[in-house]
Design an enzyme around this catalytic site. Structure first.
Site, PDB file in Angstrom:
ATOM      1  N   ASP A   3      11.167   0.159   0.941  1.00 17.92           N
ATOM      2  CA  ASP A   3      10.736  -0.588   2.053  1.00 17.92           C
ATOM      3  C   ASP A   3      12.526   0.191   2.975  1.00 17.92           C
ATOM      4  OD1 ASP A   3       8.389  -0.786   2.983  1.00 17.92           O
ATOM      5  OD2 ASP A   3       8.368  -2.805   2.292  1.00 17.92           O
ATOM      6  N   LYS A   7      -0.992   2.444  -0.207  1.00 18.68           N
ATOM      7  CA  LYS A   7       0.149   2.866  -1.101  1.00 18.68           C
ATOM      8  C   LYS A   7       0.465   3.558  -2.747  1.00 18.68           C
ATOM      9  CE  LYS A   7       2.188   0.189   2.336  1.00 18.68           C
ATOM     10  NZ  LYS A   7       3.512  -0.715   2.289  1.00 18.68           N
ATOM     11  N   GLN A  62       5.094  -6.922   0.144  1.00 19.48           N
ATOM     12  CA  GLN A  62       4.095  -6.768   1.227  1.00 19.48           C
ATOM     13  C   GLN A  62       4.270  -7.650   2.367  1.00 19.48           C
ATOM     14  OE1 GLN A  62       2.500  -3.926   1.800  1.00 19.48           O
ATOM     15  NE2 GLN A  62       0.991  -5.007   3.600  1.00 19.48           N
TER      16      GLN A  62
END
Ligand code: GUN
Length: 285
Positions: A120, A53, A97
């Protein structure tokens, strides 16, 4: 019939080039899109994901920070970091995460992220915005699946029947909402569904998002259906594979996504798209 592949790597390259151009344009106003990624603990898969990422951000010309913490980090300390990033004007997107260590409540942490920075798309406000058709951030994986459908000319799904296999908050449920927003008739199937094949055989589009091999086999498909495989599993030889019996289904489907090289790269690409969008919104663009 041999299905056409929907190439997630090629589509990602194209979309990332467009994002890089938007980032360059915003930079002329003195604003660089910024993403903060928080990793707690040393889950090996998570380490690979966050590295990818951050690398993708750098390649798109974004500012990115990777904050790595020991698994012993307390929930209070993590919430304080999220709050600091909520208030940091250089950061437009925040990604924590998952999974988090057991002593930390995932839900509480996600809800602490400002919905304006929830790239997200996991916050309840983002899920709610998707449900009612308001501006928010779409969860990256199903958003990527929608872009893959668009890439084969399936943008308006009026008259199409889409069957989603799986009802997770991260993929199945938001996928169903996005398909519905594109005018598809949507069936959501799951572990409690009695006769999965009965449903999939009627589908023009099947999205498999269960996390189990061979959930969808050739005999379960209508000829010419489009197959999107969100699965990420390992076969007996340790090779990466999806939820779909690819070799069988490719003989019946019109289009199919491979694993690897299908949905996988699209997830990070849509994270870049969301972060870009967050930066543009913050700039009032
Ligand atoms: N863990 C596995 N996939 C994801 C994702 O897309 N976002 C976050 N935050 N954690 C994940």
């Amino acid at each position: 019939m041999t299905a056409q592949l929907i190439d997630g790597n090629a589509l990602s390259r194209q979309l990332r080039t467009e994002v890089a151009a938007r980032a360059a344009a915003l930079k002329t106003q003195g604003i660089t899109p910024g993403l903060a990624v928080i990793l707690v603990g040393d889950n090996p898969a998570s380490q690979v994901y966050v590295r990818n990422k951050v690398k993708a951000c750098e390649e798109a010309g974004f500012y990115s920070v990777l904050e790595k913490y020991d698994a012993s980090l307390s929930e209070t300390e993590l919430l304080a970091r999220v709050e600091a990033l909520n208030n940091d004007p250089a950061i437009h997107g925040i990604l924590v995460q998952l999974p988090l260590p057991q002593h930390i409540d995932d839900h509480k942490v996600i809800e602490a992220i400002s919905p304006l920075k929830d790239v997200d798309g996991f916050h309840v406000a983002s899920a709610g915005a998707l449900m009612v058709g308001e501006v928010g951030f779409k969860a990256c994986t199903p958003y990527g699946c929608m872009k893959m459908l668009e890439s084969i000319g399936m943008k308006d799904l009026r008259g199409k029947h889409a069957v989603v296999i799986g009802r997770s908050n991260i993929v199945g449920k938001p996928m169903a909402m996005m398909l519905l927003a594109a005018n598809a008739t949507v069936t959501v199937t799951h572990s409690g569904t009695a006769d999965l094949a009965h449903h999939t055989r009627q589908a023009d589009i099947v999205v498999a998002a269960v996390g189990k091999r061979n959930v969808l086999t050739a005999d379960m498909l209508k000829p010419g259906a489009v197959v999107i495989d969100v699965g990420m599993n390992r076969n007996d030889e340790g090779k990466l594979c999806g939820d779909v019996d690819f070799d069988g289904c490719k003989e019946v489907a019109s289009h199919i996504t491979p694993v690897p090289g299908g949905v996988g790269p699209m997830t990070i690409t849509m994270l870049l798209v969301n972060t870009m969008e967050a930066a543009e919104r913050a700039a009032g663009a």
